[in-house]
Design a protein around this motif. Structure first.
Motif, PDB file in Angstrom:
ATOM      1  N   VAL A 153     -49.534 -13.936 -13.638  1.00 19.17           N
ATOM      2  CA  VAL A 153     -49.898 -14.783 -15.071  1.00 19.17           C
ATOM      3  C   VAL A 153     -49.526 -16.142 -14.548  1.00 19.17           C
ATOM      4  O   VAL A 153     -48.393 -16.448 -14.362  1.00 19.17           O
ATOM      5  CB  VAL A 153     -48.823 -14.076 -16.172  1.00 19.17           C
ATOM      6  N   GLY A 193     -43.584  -9.867 -15.725  1.00 19.68           N
ATOM      7  CA  GLY A 193     -42.345  -9.706 -14.685  1.00 19.68           C
ATOM      8  C   GLY A 193     -41.633  -8.191 -15.034  1.00 19.68           C
ATOM      9  O   GLY A 193     -41.286  -7.964 -16.009  1.00 19.68           O
ATOM     10  N   HIS A 217     -35.403 -16.462 -12.239  1.00 19.68           N
ATOM     11  CA  HIS A 217     -34.970 -17.899 -12.355  1.00 19.68           C
ATOM     12  C   HIS A 217     -35.886 -18.974 -12.596  1.00 19.68           C
ATOM     13  O   HIS A 217     -35.477 -19.960 -12.971  1.00 19.68           O
ATOM     14  CB  HIS A 217     -34.259 -17.915 -10.952  1.00 19.68           C
ATOM     15  N   MET A 238     -28.858  -8.511 -17.963  1.00 22.14           N
ATOM     16  CA  MET A 238     -30.283  -8.320 -17.759  1.00 22.14           C
ATOM     17  C   MET A 238     -30.713  -7.102 -18.854  1.00 22.14           C
ATOM     18  O   MET A 238     -31.871  -7.630 -19.529  1.00 22.14           O
ATOM     19  CB  MET A 238     -30.817  -7.955 -16.482  1.00 22.14           C
ATOM     20  N   GLU A 273     -41.271 -19.085 -15.544  1.00 24.67           N
ATOM     21  CA  GLU A 273     -42.809 -19.645 -14.910  1.00 24.67           C
ATOM     22  C   GLU A 273     -43.745 -19.683 -16.334  1.00 24.67           C
ATOM     23  O   GLU A 273     -44.517 -20.744 -16.324  1.00 24.67           O
ATOM     24  CB  GLU A 273     -43.465 -18.683 -13.977  1.00 24.67           C
ATOM     25  N   GLY A 330     -37.940  -6.257  -9.309  1.00 25.27           N
ATOM     26  CA  GLY A 330     -37.574  -7.718  -9.334  1.00 25.27           C
ATOM     27  C   GLY A 330     -36.243  -7.972  -8.515  1.00 25.27           C
ATOM     28  O   GLY A 330     -36.317  -7.129  -7.134  1.00 25.27           O
ATOM     29  N   GLY A 331     -35.170  -8.178  -8.803  1.00 20.24           N
ATOM     30  CA  GLY A 331     -34.086  -8.625  -8.033  1.00 20.24           C
ATOM     31  C   GLY A 331     -33.213  -7.528  -8.037  1.00 20.24           C
ATOM     32  O   GLY A 331     -32.083  -7.513  -7.427  1.00 20.24           O
ATOM     33  N   ALA A 357     -40.428 -12.856 -18.579  1.00 18.32           N
ATOM     34  CA  ALA A 357     -39.258 -11.991 -17.988  1.00 18.32           C
ATOM     35  C   ALA A 357     -39.545 -12.370 -16.611  1.00 18.32           C
ATOM     36  O   ALA A 357     -39.100 -11.492 -15.674  1.00 18.32           O
ATOM     37  CB  ALA A 357     -39.221 -10.736 -18.437  1.00 18.32           C
ATOM     38  N   GLU A 364     -47.023  -7.773 -13.188  1.00 16.95           N
ATOM     39  CA  GLU A 364     -46.040  -7.799 -12.116  1.00 16.95           C
ATOM     40  C   GLU A 364     -46.507  -8.232 -11.221  1.00 16.95           C
ATOM     41  O   GLU A 364     -47.590  -7.579 -10.502  1.00 16.95           O
ATOM     42  CB  GLU A 364     -45.246  -6.662 -12.033  1.00 16.95           C
ATOM     43  N   ARG A 365     -46.330  -9.503 -10.575  1.00 17.82           N
ATOM     44  CA  ARG A 365     -47.336 -10.043  -9.261  1.00 17.82           C
ATOM     45  C   ARG A 365     -46.871  -9.338  -7.990  1.00 17.82           C
ATOM     46  O   ARG A 365     -47.856  -9.248  -7.147  1.00 17.82           O
ATOM     47  CB  ARG A 365     -46.887 -11.474  -8.992  1.00 17.82           C
ATOM     48  N   ARG A 366     -45.948  -8.868  -7.902  1.00 13.78           N
ATOM     49  CA  ARG A 366     -45.724  -7.968  -6.765  1.00 13.78           C
ATOM     50  C   ARG A 366     -46.128  -6.509  -6.844  1.00 13.78           C
ATOM     51  O   ARG A 366     -46.555  -6.207  -7.784  1.00 13.78           O
ATOM     52  CB  ARG A 366     -44.212  -7.827  -6.540  1.00 13.78           C
ATOM     53  N   PRO A 376     -35.428  -6.265 -14.141  1.00 15.66           N
ATOM     54  CA  PRO A 376     -34.738  -5.314 -15.004  1.00 15.66           C
ATOM     55  C   PRO A 376     -34.633  -5.914 -16.551  1.00 15.66           C
ATOM     56  O   PRO A 376     -34.623  -4.881 -17.448  1.00 15.66           O
ATOM     57  CB  PRO A 376     -33.096  -5.650 -14.606  1.00 15.66           C
ATOM     58  N   SER A 377     -34.913  -7.176 -17.068  1.00 20.90           N
ATOM     59  CA  SER A 377     -35.025  -7.379 -18.399  1.00 20.90           C
ATOM     60  C   SER A 377     -36.255  -7.272 -18.894  1.00 20.90           C
ATOM     61  O   SER A 377     -36.385  -6.743 -19.847  1.00 20.90           O
ATOM     62  CB  SER A 377     -34.811  -8.988 -18.301  1.00 20.90           C
ATOM     63  N   MET A 410     -25.058 -15.695 -12.561  1.00 22.59           N
ATOM     64  CA  MET A 410     -23.832 -14.633 -12.579  1.00 22.59           C
ATOM     65  C   MET A 410     -23.947 -13.913 -11.433  1.00 22.59           C
ATOM     66  O   MET A 410     -22.995 -13.239 -11.245  1.00 22.59           O
ATOM     67  CB  MET A 410     -23.841 -14.020 -14.067  1.00 22.59           C
ATOM     68  N   GLY A 411     -25.084 -13.894 -10.775  1.00 22.74           N
ATOM     69  CA  GLY A 411     -25.052 -13.045  -9.620  1.00 22.74           C
ATOM     70  C   GLY A 411     -25.352 -11.630  -9.825  1.00 22.74           C
ATOM     71  O   GLY A 411     -25.807 -11.123 -10.901  1.00 22.74           O
ATOM     72  N   MET A 440     -33.011 -13.967 -16.449  1.00 22.46           N
ATOM     73  CA  MET A 440     -32.527 -15.068 -16.104  1.00 22.46           C
ATOM     74  C   MET A 440     -33.611 -16.168 -16.517  1.00 22.46           C
ATOM     75  O   MET A 440     -32.959 -17.402 -16.463  1.00 22.46           O
ATOM     76  CB  MET A 440     -32.517 -15.186 -14.756  1.00 22.46           C
TER      77      MET A 440
HETATM   78  O1  48F Z   1     -36.270 -11.735 -10.857  1.00 22.10           O
HETATM   79  P1  48F Z   1     -36.145 -10.844 -11.642  1.00 22.10           P
HETATM   80  O2  48F Z   1     -35.285  -9.772 -11.409  1.00 22.10           O
HETATM   81  O3  48F Z   1     -35.783 -11.266 -13.324  1.00 22.10           O
HETATM   82  P2  48F Z   1     -34.697 -10.826 -14.234  1.00 22.10           P
HETATM   83  O4  48F Z   1     -35.166  -9.529 -15.130  1.00 22.10           O
HETATM   84  O5  48F Z   1     -33.589 -10.334 -13.408  1.00 22.10           O
HETATM   85  C1  48F Z   1     -32.855 -11.279 -12.695  1.00 22.10           C
HETATM   86  C2  48F Z   1     -31.947 -10.449 -11.578  1.00 22.10           C
HETATM   87  O6  48F Z   1     -32.881  -9.708 -11.072  1.00 22.10           O
HETATM   88  C3  48F Z   1     -31.236 -11.468 -10.823  1.00 22.10           C
HETATM   89  C4  48F Z   1     -29.963 -12.084 -11.362  1.00 22.10           C
HETATM   90  C5  48F Z   1     -29.174 -11.170 -12.431  1.00 22.10           C
HETATM   91  O7  48F Z   1     -27.915 -11.855 -12.261  1.00 22.10           O
HETATM   92  O8  48F Z   1     -29.921 -13.087 -11.055  1.00 22.10           O
HETATM   93  O9  48F Z   1     -31.897 -12.287 -10.046  1.00 22.10           O
HETATM   94  O10 48F Z   1     -34.452 -12.129 -15.120  1.00 22.10           O
HETATM   95  O11 48F Z   1     -37.670 -10.266 -12.141  1.00 22.10           O
HETATM   96  C6  48F Z   1     -38.608 -11.054 -12.438  1.00 22.10           C
HETATM   97  C7  48F Z   1     -39.983 -10.327 -12.001  1.00 22.10           C
HETATM   98  O12 48F Z   1     -41.166 -11.297 -12.383  1.00 22.10           O
HETATM   99  C8  48F Z   1     -42.270 -11.331 -11.294  1.00 22.10           C
HETATM  100  C9  48F Z   1     -41.439 -11.234  -9.915  1.00 22.10           C
HETATM  101  O13 48F Z   1     -42.221 -10.914  -9.133  1.00 22.10           O
HETATM  102  C10 48F Z   1     -40.305 -10.221 -10.232  1.00 22.10           C
HETATM  103  O14 48F Z   1     -40.423  -9.094 -10.039  1.00 22.10           O
HETATM  104  N1  48F Z   1     -42.828 -12.616 -11.849  1.00 22.10           N
HETATM  105  C11 48F Z   1     -42.367 -14.025 -11.620  1.00 22.10           C
HETATM  106  N2  48F Z   1     -43.332 -14.541 -11.771  1.00 22.10           N
HETATM  107  C12 48F Z   1     -44.515 -14.052 -12.309  1.00 22.10           C
HETATM  108  C13 48F Z   1     -44.198 -12.666 -11.991  1.00 22.10           C
HETATM  109  C14 48F Z   1     -45.657 -14.304 -12.704  1.00 22.10           C
HETATM  110  N3  48F Z   1     -46.041 -15.541 -13.219  1.00 22.10           N
HETATM  111  N4  48F Z   1     -46.734 -13.327 -12.936  1.00 22.10           N
HETATM  112  C15 48F Z   1     -46.239 -12.007 -12.766  1.00 22.10           C
HETATM  113  N5  48F Z   1     -45.238 -11.674 -12.323  1.00 22.10           N
END
Ligand code: 48F
Length: 261
Positions: free
Chosen positions: A131, A36, A176, A244, A179, A66-67, A173, A59-61, A39-40, A237-238, A226
């Motif tokens: 993954v 993933g 939400h 993160m 996975e 990410g968010g 990482a 990263e799947r995208r 940010p984290s 926390m939004g 998250m």
């Molecule tokens: O969701 P995401 O931004 O995770 P984070 O680093 O940050 C959360 C915040 O963006 C926000 C929040 C803060 O208050 O609530 O939501 O915890 O990034 C997760 C990334 O992981 C990728 C997904 O496309 C995203 O870019 N991802 C998720 N599952 C997989 C994956 C997977 N199985 N394989 C590859 N990439």
């Protein structure tokens, strides 16, 4: 007139294949796999790569952030609180001071500079890879890597076996849905991972809880961002992202400590 070097299609394809497989042969046994590029995950990648660890982010995208990109309900500002501002300043990301200890950042700048910083520090970010499983070993029981597949193959619904990447540390990482922790909990019950799920929003307390609970989940398996809420039943926390960044830094420090001892 500008004279442009003429390159035929075969040469283009040959070089892409040659250099892609050079990279894959190198990352196939990594020190750290981060799943993933949110940010984290990218913050963790920055600090791990800076320490000299061979770090790959799947990263799947086809983009990273990410968010971050969606900001808050698509508004392009995100809140950062101290002391996370110190990390953003280190990465040359501009902050507007709203009040003492509270800063505002542009989402596009945040994602672009965080990604660039992780890459410049030496991390490999590979897009379009999903993954879907981990590798495990017994004696001692541990997570030892991940199974990877093209996102496009996964979306097609075709049954295609994955490739495997070994790592001394795997970081969930994924945000939400946590996975990687979920699949490890389901398929390797011996690890004793349970997934109670995240709670509704309570921003004031959630940020510190996420940072302090980020880290090792089982031997070889770590979590940040998250995904920590999902496994520890913590509130969301939004669009405030200090936790993160700081949980990414915390998981990197824990891994550096574990791998060096
Ligand atoms: O969701 P995401 O931004 O995770 P984070 O680093 O940050 C959360 C915040 O963006 C926000 C929040 C803060 O208050 O609530 O939501 O915890 O990034 C997760 C990334 O992981 C990728 C997904 O496309 C995203 O870019 N991802 C998720 N599952 C997989 C994956 C997977 N199985 N394989 C590859 N990439």
């Amino acid at each position: 007139t500008i004279n442009i070097k003429q390159v035929d299609e075969i040469k283009i394809s040959k070089y892409i294949l040659k250099y892609t497989f050079e990279d894959w042969n190198n990352i196939i046994d990594s020190d750290v796999v981060i799943v993933g590029a949110g940010p984290s995950g990218m913050t963790a990648a920055y600090f791990l790569a800076k320490e000299g660890l061979k770090t790959v982010v799947f990263e799947r995208r086809l983009s990273f952030g990410g968010g971050i990109g969606g900001g808050a309900m698509n508004f392009h500002k995100i809140v950062i609180e101290s002391p996370a501002d110190e990390v953003l300043k280190e990465l040359n990301i501009k902050l507007q001071k709203a009040e003492e200890g509270i800063y505002i950042v542009d989402s596009a700048e945040f994602m672009a500079k965080l990604g660039a910083s992780a890459i410049d520090a030496g991390a490999k970010i590979i897009h379009g890879i999903n993954v879907d499983d981990v590798i495990f070993r017994e004696d001692p029981l541990r997570v030892a890597g991940v199974a990877v597949e093209w996102t496009s193959t996964q979306m097609s619904g075709l049954h295609v076996d994955p490739l495997f990447i070994s790592a001394k540390a795997v970081v969930d990482a994924t945000g939400h849905d946590a996975e990687i922790l979920s699949v490890a909990s389901r398929k390797i019950p011996e690890l004793g991972i349970s997934i109670p799920g995240e709670k509704s929003a309570y921003s004031e307390i959630a940020e510190e809880l996420v940072v302090n609970n980020a880290g090792k989940v089982a031997p070889g398996l770590y979590t940040t961002g998250m995904a920590v809420c999902e496994i520890k039943a913590l509130p969301r926390m939004g669009p405030i992202f200090g936790a993160m960044v700081l949980s990414g830094k915390k998981v990197a420090e824990d891994i550096i400590n574990d791998l060096h001892n």
